[in-house]
Scaffold this motif. Structure first.
Motif, short mmCIF file in Angstrom:
data_model
loop_
_atom_site.label_atom_id
_atom_site.label_comp_id
_atom_site.label_asym_id
_atom_site.label_seq_id
_atom_site.Cartn_x
_atom_site.Cartn_y
_atom_site.Cartn_z
N LEU A 99 8.30 97.54 -2.65
CA LEU A 99 8.13 98.61 -3.63
C LEU A 99 8.93 99.85 -3.27
O LEU A 99 9.37 100.59 -4.16
CB LEU A 99 6.64 98.96 -3.75
CG LEU A 99 5.72 97.86 -4.26
CD1 LEU A 99 4.26 98.29 -4.16
CD2 LEU A 99 6.08 97.49 -5.70
N GLN A 100 9.10 100.10 -1.97
CA GLN A 100 9.78 101.32 -1.52
C GLN A 100 10.81 100.98 -0.44
O GLN A 100 10.67 101.36 0.72
CB GLN A 100 8.76 102.32 -0.98
CG GLN A 100 7.73 102.77 -2.02
CD GLN A 100 6.66 103.65 -1.43
OE1 GLN A 100 6.15 103.40 -0.34
NE2 GLN A 100 6.32 104.71 -2.14
N PRO A 101 11.86 100.27 -0.81
CA PRO A 101 12.83 99.84 0.22
C PRO A 101 13.55 101.00 0.88
O PRO A 101 13.81 100.97 2.09
CB PRO A 101 13.79 98.94 -0.56
CG PRO A 101 13.63 99.35 -2.00
CD PRO A 101 12.21 99.76 -2.15
N SER A 102 13.88 102.04 0.12
CA SER A 102 14.61 103.16 0.71
C SER A 102 13.79 103.84 1.80
O SER A 102 14.29 104.11 2.90
CB SER A 102 14.97 104.18 -0.38
OG SER A 102 15.67 105.28 0.17
N ASP A 103 12.51 104.11 1.52
CA ASP A 103 11.65 104.72 2.53
C ASP A 103 11.47 103.80 3.73
O ASP A 103 11.39 104.26 4.88
CB ASP A 103 10.29 105.06 1.93
CG ASP A 103 10.33 106.25 0.99
OD1 ASP A 103 11.35 106.97 1.01
OD2 ASP A 103 9.37 106.46 0.24
N THR A 104 11.38 102.50 3.48
CA THR A 104 11.20 101.54 4.56
C THR A 104 12.39 101.55 5.51
O THR A 104 12.23 101.60 6.74
CB THR A 104 10.97 100.13 3.98
OG1 THR A 104 9.77 100.13 3.21
CG2 THR A 104 10.87 99.09 5.09
N PHE A 105 13.60 101.52 4.96
CA PHE A 105 14.78 101.54 5.82
C PHE A 105 14.94 102.90 6.51
O PHE A 105 15.35 102.97 7.68
CB PHE A 105 16.03 101.19 5.02
CG PHE A 105 16.21 99.72 4.79
CD1 PHE A 105 16.73 98.90 5.78
CD2 PHE A 105 15.84 99.14 3.59
CE1 PHE A 105 16.88 97.54 5.59
CE2 PHE A 105 15.98 97.77 3.37
CZ PHE A 105 16.51 96.97 4.37
N ALA A 106 14.61 103.97 5.80
CA ALA A 106 14.74 105.30 6.40
C ALA A 106 13.81 105.45 7.60
O ALA A 106 14.20 105.99 8.64
CB ALA A 106 14.44 106.37 5.36
N THR A 107 12.58 104.95 7.48
CA THR A 107 11.62 105.06 8.57
C THR A 107 11.93 104.09 9.70
O THR A 107 11.95 104.47 10.88
CB THR A 107 10.19 104.81 8.05
OG1 THR A 107 9.88 105.79 7.05
CG2 THR A 107 9.18 104.89 9.17
#
Length: 363
Positions: A99-107
């Motif tokens: 659902l939130q790939p960008s946040d997942t990769f950023a973290t």
């Protein structure tokens, strides 16, 4: 409990990232019992109840820091001046990753880079254990399960982000830390997954979902009943992290990746885990959840022979005992408000001693 690692962490300045999470809170409990000087950073708890808040540990110096904030992370390490860092802060769930790939990769990727840059600027750090997951491997596993030198991969954003974190770890080890011949900290990664135990209330995890369903008297909706996972109690994988950290602090050449998983007999399909839980908590009902569902690996098992041979580590509680202790924890909390974490830790330490595990001896 202070004797389990023969004083390895007594008085040691330890930084734990992600301490408000499930694993991080249990790790802080164990370090606190061993007399460590604990510094901790994480985002505020996402919801209540929260295991970290329930523990009420005194003398832990915590601050709210997002690992995506490089300057705040660097300032936190400069202030804490840790000797060892256990990095557990992460977006740790498969479905939110979709659902939130960008946040997942950023973290999970940029956050690891930010941590390592902060470590490079902090002269006190002698060892780092970066906690990833068993989901970093490219499918399918071999007959003995995934070994540390198997190819990395990942189909979903969470798994792929953690595989990337492993590559980042390897890069920094070879480019900047002891792997490059520098006198900097020793760096290792730890891979475990499908960890259970009391105090986990995360969404979209099997045991917390079962607990919520049983407490509410509603049926559990199963998405992947035939998926096979290596189930283990949280204290089993944490004993591996602590054993690895102990060796790194002692200057042993233990850099690299390490698997910490259960015995092969504890790799069970989801439906069998549910049956074990129903035997303990009979009011749990089950029904099939209609699809489609985001893809998840069908089989995950780990080959932990490296940790057994070189760290003198092996799991203590099998899947049935882990499930029993976990459900006893939740029932005590649900029915009486009891928090049995310290009781479980004492029982685990006693079981480890009874098993004759000599974790304080470097192999």
């Amino acid at each position: 409990m202070k004797q389990l690692f023969h004083g390895a962490y007594a008085g040691t300045r330890v930084l734990v990232t992600g301490h408000t999470g499930f694993k991080g809170s249990w790790l802080c409990l164990w370090l606190h019992a061993m007399g460590a000087d604990i510094h901790a950073l994480a985002l505020p708890p996402a919801a209540e109840p929260c295991h970290w808040s329930l523990l009420g540990l005194a003398d832990v110096r915590e601050r709210h820091v997002d690992v995506r904030d490089a300057s705040a992370l660097r300032a936190a390490l400069a202030d804490a001046r840790p000797e060892i860092v256990f990095h557990l802060a992460a977006q740790s769930l498969v479905r939110p990753g979709y659902l939130q790939p960008s946040d997942t990769f950023a973290t999970n990727v940029a956050g690891v880079v930010n941590l390592f840059e902060a470590v490079r600027a902090c002269a006190s750090v002698r060892a780092v254990v970066n906690v990833t997951t068993d989901k970093v491997y490219r499918e399918p596993p071999g007959e003995s399960g995934y070994a540390e030198d198997d190819a990395l991969g990942g189909h979903d954003p969470y798994s792929t982000s953690k595989a990337c974190a492993e590559l980042v770890t390897d890069c920094y080890r070879k480019s900047y830390f002891t792997g490059a011949g520098h006198p900097g900290p020793r760096l290792a990664s730890a891979r475990a997954g499908n960890v259970i135990g009391g105090g986990d209330w995360a969404e979209d995890r099997l045991v917390p979902d079962m607990v919520r369903a049983a407490a509410a008297g509603t049926p559990l909706r199963l998405r992947h009943p035939d998926a096979v996972r290596p189930w283990q109690h949280v204290l089993d994988c944490l004993s591996g992290y602590l054993r690895l950290g102990q060796g790194l602090l002692a200057g042993a050449a233990l850099e690299g990746a390490w698997n910490f998983g259960p015995e092969p007999a504890s790799a069970l399909p989801v439906r069998e885990v549910v049956a074990h839980v129903q035997a303990v908590w009979p009011r749990l009902g089950v029904e099939s959840a209609p699809g489609p569902h985001p893809r998840e690996a069908g089989v995950l098992t780990l080959d932990c022979r490296k940790a057994t041979a070189l760290l003198d580590w092996r799991p203590v509680w099998d899947a049935q005992r882990a499930i029993q202790r976990t459900m006893d924890w939740y029932r005590a909390f649900d029915e009486r408000g009891d928090v049995r974490s310290s009781t479980d830790l004492r029982a685990y330490v006693d079981a480890a001693r009874d098993a004759g595990l000599a974790w304080a001896k470097l192999a």
